[in-house]
Scaffold this active site. Structure first.
Site, short mmCIF file in Angstrom:
data_model
loop_
_atom_site.label_atom_id
_atom_site.label_comp_id
_atom_site.label_asym_id
_atom_site.label_seq_id
_atom_site.Cartn_x
_atom_site.Cartn_y
_atom_site.Cartn_z
N PHE A 199 0.80 -1.20 0.15
CA PHE A 199 0.07 0.05 0.11
C PHE A 199 0.87 1.22 -0.19
O PHE A 199 1.90 1.08 0.57
CB PHE A 199 -0.92 0.01 1.29
CG PHE A 199 -2.32 -0.51 1.33
CD1 PHE A 199 -2.83 -0.64 0.08
CD2 PHE A 199 -2.90 -0.98 2.44
CE1 PHE A 199 -4.02 -1.18 -0.11
CE2 PHE A 199 -4.07 -1.49 2.15
CZ PHE A 199 -4.90 -1.58 1.10
N GLU A 200 0.38 2.38 -0.53
CA GLU A 200 0.93 3.81 -0.38
C GLU A 200 2.37 3.84 -0.98
O GLU A 200 3.25 4.44 -0.40
CB GLU A 200 0.77 4.21 0.84
CG GLU A 200 -0.48 3.75 1.54
CD GLU A 200 -1.53 4.75 1.12
OE1 GLU A 200 -1.41 5.47 -0.03
OE2 GLU A 200 -2.63 4.81 1.56
N GLY A 201 2.53 2.89 -2.16
CA GLY A 201 4.12 2.96 -2.64
C GLY A 201 4.89 1.81 -1.87
O GLY A 201 4.73 1.75 -0.42
#
Length: 596
Positions: free
Chosen positions: A401-403
């Site tokens: 997630f999120e990079g």
């Protein structure tokens, strides 16, 4: 938190004071009451129907989202002028942590309140805010964030979805697709990124019932099964021109800065998950009897509980320190001014590096904690009846997630170096000064026991900073701006920075408690956790730095650098076993995380 002139990445070159950082011990009565409200909501409403949510009951999730809106949970980050609570980031972080035991439902709320709503909060026009924020605050509308595509994930700017302005200038027409979109099954409002004329990366608000906007089937996931994850498709999807968010070609300012907040909030969610795993595991260990004794009495089980608690304490220290820094940065921006979005972007970007550090450390710490939790449960940990099994599966997505953590590791040192090259912090000057110091060394003073419980952790932190400047300086000298191609070295330098920020956060928090006159038993506990983490960080620093030096130098030069490294990390090992025993005894007795 007292106003400071601190800045992103500054921890590498300077030492913060304990009074400068925000800690959980600083929570106000109002913040604690808000957390109690969320905790009661989870226990009363979510836990009894958790199994139904896990079966992907859209209607139930939406029903509870609206209940969450009624108690203010969905409006924490929305200004009061638009129907929200207008809370600071420390407060909304505490709410995110407290909601975390709600598992998949917590993810649905987090995607809505964070990456789904914040783009409008920070970058919307007054008209856009008035149109959508009040209904997002109540849950009448649910939001989703749409960045990932089949061919672009971490490479967000490689997006292929396009937008073109209609001939009459009244609409944008979208074509393309998005992948792995959380809340897609029931969201009403979608923050969608597309390239205007195939070139200018921009953000748009798309409503669910827009013609030409369709959805693929639910993805079958390893974990977080109660959250909706579906692909989106745009085929000549016509949206009003005033649904453009921000400016054409400035979508990266929205996407990347909202991701920074997302990374930081993800760390808070991981913290809540760690505390849940510690509660479940310590309780199970006390109740599980083998060979006539509770397994919590076995040193190897107790050591696992100690490790879990230390990771949670360090994560907690980092998360709330960072929340305080972001609050201060946003507090100095005029968010209501004509360039409020730009000011918000700058304020958030100031601590982009720390947000990545939080994300990487917390997601990997949670994986370690739930893994040990399953092991403590033994065969029961593999059975779905026990929640630790779901925590184990749900945890794995956080490193993606999120990079991904790999991308975040590459971002951490590169962001630091860019700030240094812009003259925003004296990184190069400190590295050069250290080199001069190492060329003309003075005899090391004998290390003696100090009355302070924190003397050695503080000494280790100082050594970690010197080692980073030494090794990082050599890496920059050898590779220059081409260093970014040496990804293994860059990732190792990121790990060094993560350990430094983690240790400093725990150390400053513990020192602050010492200054506040915390009772001796509690102070000993947090000092033990700080000391144990410092010992392990020093060991990791030696292993990591030797590997980097071997990649940079050969022969006599390598031997010289290794001798300097050995000198900087010359510490007598502490009795880590004794530290773990003391820490675990408190966790076993409380049957929960012990930090405050």
């Amino acid at each position: 938190m007292p106003k400071s002139v601190w800045g992103g990445g500054r921890f590498v070159v300077d030492d913060a004071e304990a009074q400068q950082i925000a800690t959980p011990e600083d929570f106000t009565e109002e913040q604690l009451m808000l957390a109690d409200t969320v905790r009661a909501f989870v226990e009363r409403d979510i836990r009894p129907r958790d199994g139904e949510i896990e079966k992907l009951d859209y209607g139930l999730t939406v029903q509870f989202m609206r209940k969450a809106g009624e108690i203010g949970l969905l409006g924490a980050d929305i200004p009061e002028a638009y129907g929200g609570l207008g809370l600071d980031k420390t407060s909304s972080t505490l709410l995110a942590e407290t909601l975390s035991p709600a598992s998949s439902f917590a993810l649905s709320v987090g995607a809505h309140t964070g990456i789904g709503t914040l783009p409008i909060v920070f970058f919307g026009t007054p008209e856009q805010k008035s149109r959508w924020l009040p209904r997002l605050a109540t849950g009448e509308l649910i939001a989703a964030y749409c960045l990932t595509e089949p061919g672009s994930g971490s490479d967000a700017l490689g997006a292929k979805t396009t937008a073109r302005l209609s001939d009459d200038g009244e609409s944008y027409i979208l074509n393309g697709s998005k992948l792995y979109i959380t809340n897609a099954g029931f969201a009403d409002l979608f923050i969608v990124y597309a390239k205007v004329d195939g070139t200018y990366f921009s953000a748009f608000v798309v409503e669910r019932d827009t013609p030409g906007f369709t959805f693929g089937p639910e993805e079958r996931k390893m974990g977080i099964k109660g959250s909706s994850t579906r692909p989106l498709f745009f085929e000549e999807t016509r949206i009003p021109a005033d649904h453009l968010l921000g400016e054409v070609g400035k979508g990266h300012l929205i996407a990347f800065n909202i991701l920074n907040i997302g990374r930081f909030k993800l760390a808070a969610g991981c913290l809540g998950g760690m505390k849940e795993a510690i509660r479940l595991s310590s309780s199970f260990a006390n109740g599980r009897v083998q060979f006539g004794k509770a397994i919590s009495s076995f040193p190897l089980i107790a050591a696992k509980l100690a490790k879990m608690n230390v990771l949670a304490y360090v994560t907690e220290s980092m998360v709330y320190r960072t929340a305080g820094l972001i609050d201060e940065s946003l507090g100095q921006a005029d968010l209501d001014g004509p360039d409020g979005g730009i000011q918000a972007a700058k304020a958030i970007a100031e601590y982009a590096l720390e947000c990545s550090i939080n994300k990487v450390f917390a997601s990997e710490a949670m994986d370690a904690v739930v893994d040990e939790g399953v092991q403590i449960h033994g065969g029961s940990g593999y059975i779905q009846e026990y929640k630790i099994e779901r925590l184990y599966r749900d945890s794995r997505i956080n490193r993606i997630f999120e990079g991904t953590n790999e991308i975040n590791r590459l971002l951490i040192p590169s962001t630091l170096l860019k700030r240094a090259l812009k003259g925003e912090l004296p990184l190069i000057e400190r590295a050069q000064a250290l080199q001069r110091e190492l060329l003309h060394p003075t005899p090391l003073a004998a290390r003696t026991d100090s009355e302070s419980l924190l003397a050695k952790p503080a000494e280790i932190l100082g050594a970690l900073k010197k080692v980073f400047l030494m090794v990082g300086g050599l890496a920059v000298q050898k590779h220059g701006l081409r260093l970014e191609r040496e990804q293994e070295i860059v990732a190792s330098l990121a790990d060094a920075m993560i350990d430094m920020y983690a240790l400093e956060s725990a150390l400053l928090r513990t020192r602050k408690r010492e200054m506040q006159g915390t009772e001796a038993v509690r102070l000993q506990h947090v000092a033990d956790m700080t000391a144990l983490f410092a010992e392990e960080a020093a060991e990791r620093a030696g292993q990591r730095s030797r590997a980097i030096l071997a990649a940079l130098e050969k022969g006599e030069n390598l031997r010289l650098q290794l001798s300097v490294l050995k000198r900087l990390l010359r510490f007598e090992p502490a009795d880590a076993s004794a530290l773990r025993k003391r820490i675990s005894s408190r966790v076993i007795s409380a049957e929960s995380y012990v930090g405050l």
